[in-house]
Design a protein around this motif. Structure first.
Motif, mmCIF file in Angstrom:
data_model
loop_
_atom_site.group_PDB
_atom_site.id
_atom_site.type_symbol
_atom_site.label_atom_id
_atom_site.label_comp_id
_atom_site.label_asym_id
_atom_site.label_seq_id
_atom_site.Cartn_x
_atom_site.Cartn_y
_atom_site.Cartn_z
ATOM 1 N N ALA A 168 0.823 -1.205 0.000
ATOM 2 C CA ALA A 168 0.000 0.000 0.000
ATOM 3 C C ALA A 168 0.861 1.260 0.000
ATOM 4 O O ALA A 168 0.541 2.242 -0.676
ATOM 5 C CB ALA A 168 -0.934 -0.001 1.206
ATOM 6 N N TYR A 169 1.957 1.245 0.745
ATOM 7 C CA TYR A 169 2.824 2.419 0.781
ATOM 8 C C TYR A 169 3.473 2.650 -0.584
ATOM 9 O O TYR A 169 3.539 3.787 -1.071
ATOM 10 C CB TYR A 169 3.901 2.263 1.849
ATOM 11 C CG TYR A 169 4.645 3.542 2.130
ATOM 12 C CD1 TYR A 169 4.255 4.382 3.169
ATOM 13 C CD2 TYR A 169 5.728 3.928 1.357
ATOM 14 C CE1 TYR A 169 4.914 5.570 3.423
ATOM 15 C CE2 TYR A 169 6.402 5.109 1.593
ATOM 16 C CZ TYR A 169 5.996 5.931 2.637
ATOM 17 O OH TYR A 169 6.660 7.115 2.863
ATOM 18 N N ALA A 170 3.963 1.578 -1.203
ATOM 19 C CA ALA A 170 4.578 1.722 -2.524
ATOM 20 C C ALA A 170 3.572 2.224 -3.549
ATOM 21 O O ALA A 170 3.892 3.079 -4.386
ATOM 22 C CB ALA A 170 5.172 0.381 -2.969
ATOM 23 N N VAL A 171 2.341 1.709 -3.494
ATOM 24 C CA VAL A 171 1.288 2.195 -4.392
ATOM 25 C C VAL A 171 1.024 3.680 -4.148
ATOM 26 O O VAL A 171 0.865 4.473 -5.091
ATOM 27 C CB VAL A 171 -0.005 1.377 -4.209
ATOM 28 C CG1 VAL A 171 -1.180 2.037 -4.923
ATOM 29 C CG2 VAL A 171 0.187 -0.041 -4.739
ATOM 30 N N ALA A 172 0.985 4.073 -2.879
ATOM 31 C CA ALA A 172 0.750 5.480 -2.561
ATOM 32 C C ALA A 172 1.856 6.366 -3.122
ATOM 33 O O ALA A 172 1.596 7.449 -3.658
ATOM 34 C CB ALA A 172 0.644 5.660 -1.047
ATOM 35 N N MET A 173 3.102 5.914 -3.025
ATOM 36 C CA MET A 173 4.225 6.725 -3.499
ATOM 37 C C MET A 173 4.207 6.889 -5.020
ATOM 38 O O MET A 173 4.417 7.994 -5.534
ATOM 39 C CB MET A 173 5.544 6.089 -3.051
ATOM 40 C CG MET A 173 5.818 6.188 -1.555
ATOM 41 S SD MET A 173 5.897 7.898 -0.939
ATOM 42 C CE MET A 173 4.220 8.130 -0.317
ATOM 43 N N VAL A 174 3.979 5.797 -5.746
ATOM 44 C CA VAL A 174 3.958 5.932 -7.203
ATOM 45 C C VAL A 174 2.743 6.750 -7.652
ATOM 46 O O VAL A 174 2.776 7.399 -8.707
ATOM 47 C CB VAL A 174 3.986 4.559 -7.904
ATOM 48 C CG1 VAL A 174 5.271 3.825 -7.575
ATOM 49 C CG2 VAL A 174 2.775 3.711 -7.558
ATOM 50 N N THR A 175 1.694 6.746 -6.858
ATOM 51 C CA THR A 175 0.532 7.567 -7.186
ATOM 52 C C THR A 175 0.845 9.049 -7.021
ATOM 53 O O THR A 175 0.585 9.868 -7.916
ATOM 54 C CB THR A 175 -0.656 7.202 -6.276
ATOM 55 O OG1 THR A 175 -0.977 5.832 -6.458
ATOM 56 C CG2 THR A 175 -1.872 8.048 -6.617
ATOM 57 N N VAL A 176 1.434 9.389 -5.885
ATOM 58 C CA VAL A 176 1.741 10.799 -5.607
ATOM 59 C C VAL A 176 2.728 11.358 -6.628
ATOM 60 O O VAL A 176 2.482 12.400 -7.262
ATOM 61 C CB VAL A 176 2.299 10.947 -4.183
ATOM 62 C CG1 VAL A 176 2.864 12.362 -3.971
ATOM 63 C CG2 VAL A 176 1.225 10.663 -3.149
ATOM 64 N N PHE A 177 3.841 10.672 -6.825
ATOM 65 C CA PHE A 177 4.881 11.219 -7.696
ATOM 66 C C PHE A 177 4.554 11.026 -9.173
ATOM 67 O O PHE A 177 5.001 11.816 -10.018
ATOM 68 C CB PHE A 177 6.237 10.612 -7.322
ATOM 69 C CG PHE A 177 6.716 11.078 -5.978
ATOM 70 C CD1 PHE A 177 7.164 12.375 -5.799
ATOM 71 C CD2 PHE A 177 6.672 10.235 -4.879
ATOM 72 C CE1 PHE A 177 7.580 12.833 -4.560
ATOM 73 C CE2 PHE A 177 7.090 10.672 -3.634
ATOM 74 C CZ PHE A 177 7.545 11.979 -3.471
ATOM 75 N N GLY A 178 3.776 10.002 -9.499
ATOM 76 C CA GLY A 178 3.298 9.887 -10.871
ATOM 77 C C GLY A 178 2.341 11.013 -11.218
ATOM 78 O O GLY A 178 2.338 11.530 -12.348
ATOM 79 N N THR A 179 1.525 11.425 -10.261
ATOM 80 C CA THR A 179 0.609 12.539 -10.476
ATOM 81 C C THR A 179 1.381 13.842 -10.682
ATOM 82 O O THR A 179 1.051 14.647 -11.562
ATOM 83 C CB THR A 179 -0.349 12.682 -9.280
ATOM 84 O OG1 THR A 179 -1.109 11.482 -9.151
ATOM 85 C CG2 THR A 179 -1.299 13.855 -9.486
ATOM 86 N N LEU A 180 2.421 14.057 -9.885
ATOM 87 C CA LEU A 180 3.245 15.253 -10.063
ATOM 88 C C LEU A 180 3.910 15.254 -11.440
ATOM 89 O O LEU A 180 3.998 16.309 -12.097
ATOM 90 C CB LEU A 180 4.303 15.324 -8.962
ATOM 91 C CG LEU A 180 3.777 15.561 -7.537
ATOM 92 C CD1 LEU A 180 4.925 15.519 -6.533
ATOM 93 C CD2 LEU A 180 3.045 16.900 -7.458
ATOM 94 N N SER A 181 4.374 14.093 -11.882
ATOM 95 C CA SER A 181 4.958 13.996 -13.232
ATOM 96 C C SER A 181 3.916 14.299 -14.297
ATOM 97 O O SER A 181 4.196 15.002 -15.281
ATOM 98 C CB SER A 181 5.531 12.596 -13.447
ATOM 99 O OG SER A 181 6.565 12.315 -12.534
ATOM 100 N N MET A 182 2.714 13.766 -14.122
ATOM 101 C CA MET A 182 1.634 13.994 -15.079
ATOM 102 C C MET A 182 1.346 15.482 -15.242
ATOM 103 O O MET A 182 1.125 15.973 -16.362
ATOM 104 C CB MET A 182 0.381 13.267 -14.603
ATOM 105 C CG MET A 182 -0.851 13.473 -15.468
ATOM 106 S SD MET A 182 -2.337 12.901 -14.625
ATOM 107 C CE MET A 182 -2.503 14.164 -13.362
ATOM 108 N N LEU A 183 1.383 16.211 -14.153
ATOM 109 C CA LEU A 183 1.101 17.646 -14.203
ATOM 110 C C LEU A 183 2.296 18.460 -14.691
ATOM 111 O O LEU A 183 2.132 19.472 -15.384
ATOM 112 C CB LEU A 183 0.684 18.136 -12.807
ATOM 113 C CG LEU A 183 -0.585 17.507 -12.219
ATOM 114 C CD1 LEU A 183 -0.794 17.981 -10.786
ATOM 115 C CD2 LEU A 183 -1.803 17.855 -13.070
#
Length: 375
Positions: A168-183
């Motif tokens: 869950a933590y790894a999923v949360a991290m790739v979500t947060v930083f993937g979102t920042l990359s997307m933007l």
């Protein structure tokens, strides 16, 4: 007939025998439906239902002292979705990829994808060691950042065998930083003047989640979106060799490398009741003095890539399977959220977050350098 009120916990303990997996399965499906509806909102359209399902599960746990997955009534169903449905969903991803799509990238594009994934994985492992981040969590963050976000995390966990909180933590991290990359990618690409083809290649190689890649690239241009989608799907294929490498390189829990135990503050079902990682008792090969499981879902993934490449299935079937697959993965990730206590994520501290940030910066700059060198 309804059970009589009692202070004794026996009725709750008997619940799994009465209801089997249905209560946990129904709750996971309900959260998946909620995640899909939230995804339809304009403000949340960039977030995939998979990620929203995890968030909803964790949010539900935030109002409880123990995770829902620790309740006897829900534990069997949540174990089912985390163990079986998740692997079926990962295997079915193979039908969305063809060898022809990967050939369209050419040798240079393929080399960029493989080189970026390998370099990012090794870089993340090295940084994790220097930052003293727990080894299993480091490997999951490395897989999610270098390959394909949440799907790579849960696939790699077949070899890593991390706890539910690690996943869950790894999923949360790739979500947060993937979102920042997307933007951030479209803004940076505009400043340096990347063309449509170059931006599509860059975003497909560097952004974590498939949904994030599509959102960023199609915002840039339709041509960039098409290129990014092909690139990202080709990158997804690398989840299989990474899982095999991890299986060969890592000791099993039964061999003595047990990692965090569940004796206190248990986050989800125990390994004996509904483990997330596979046991090492079937489909095993011998190597380096220990037995290694070959995960069936990885072989299924490769087989379905071959089926998709043969062009024998009509588009309506492929579209239907893709829809079912999204639902399977969303339900499974909802179960993952239900097995995760928010407090377990907070206790990880800042070093794993710094690791995920450094890995994201590395994959972004490394792949951008490759794209610019390709001209």
């Amino acid at each position: 007939m309804a059970a009589s009120p009692t202070a004794c916990p026996v009725p709750a303990a008997d619940a799994p025998r009465r209801y089997g997996p249905w209560a946990g399965l129904a709750l996971s499906v309900a959260l998946a439906v909620g995640a899909s509806e939230l995804h339809r909102l304009p403000a949340l359209g960039w977030a995939s239902p998979l990620i929203l399902a995890v968030v909803l599960g964790i949010a539900l746990n935030s109002v409880r002292r123990q995770p829902v997955a620790s309740l006897p009534l829900f534990a069997p169903g949540i174990a089912l979705v985390m163990k079986r449905l998740l692997r079926i969903g990962v295997a079915l991803l193979g039908l969305q990829i063809t060898l022809g799509q990967m050939q369209a990238l050419g040798w240079s594009g393929g080399a960029l994808i493989v080189g970026t994934v390998a370099a990012t994985f090794v870089f993340t492992l090295g940084c994790g060691h220097l930052l003293r981040v727990e080894a299993r969590l480091t490997r999951l963050i490395a897989a999610g950042t270098s390959i394909c976000g949440a799907s790579a995390v849960v696939a790699a966990n077949a070899a890593v065998e991390g706890d539910d909180a690690d996943v869950a933590y790894a999923v949360a991290m790739v979500t947060v930083f993937g979102t920042l990359s997307m933007l951030g990618f479209p803004l940076l690409a505009g400043l340096i003047g990347l063309g449509d083809h170059a931006f599509g290649l860059w975003s497909g190689v560097a952004i974590h989640e498939v949904a994030q890649v599509i959102a960023a690239a199609y915002q840039y241009s339709p041509q960039a979106g098409e290129m990014a989608t092909i690139t990202k799907l080709a990158r997804v294929v690398l989840v299989v060799p990474v899982v095999f490498v991890l299986l060969l390189a890592l000791p099993t829990r039964s061999a003595g490398q047990v990692g965090p135990t569940r004796s206190a503050g248990q986050v989800g079902p125990t390994r004996s009741a509904g483990q997330v990682g596979p046991t090492r008792s079937a489909g095993q090969a011998v190597g380096a003095g220990r037995r290694v499981t070959i995960p069936w879902f990885a072989l299924g993934f490769l087989a379905l890539v071959g089926v998709a490449s043969c062009d024998i299935l009509p588009p309506v079937v492929l579209d239907g399977v893709a829809t079912v697959d999204r639902w399977l993965l969303t339900v499974a990730l909802a179960g993952m959220g239900l097995a995760t206590a928010p407090a377990a994520l907070v206790r990880r501290g800042g070093r794993p977050m710094l690791l995920a940030a450094l890995a994201t910066v590395f994959i972004s700059l490394f792949s951008l350098g490759g794209v610019l060198m390709m001209g």
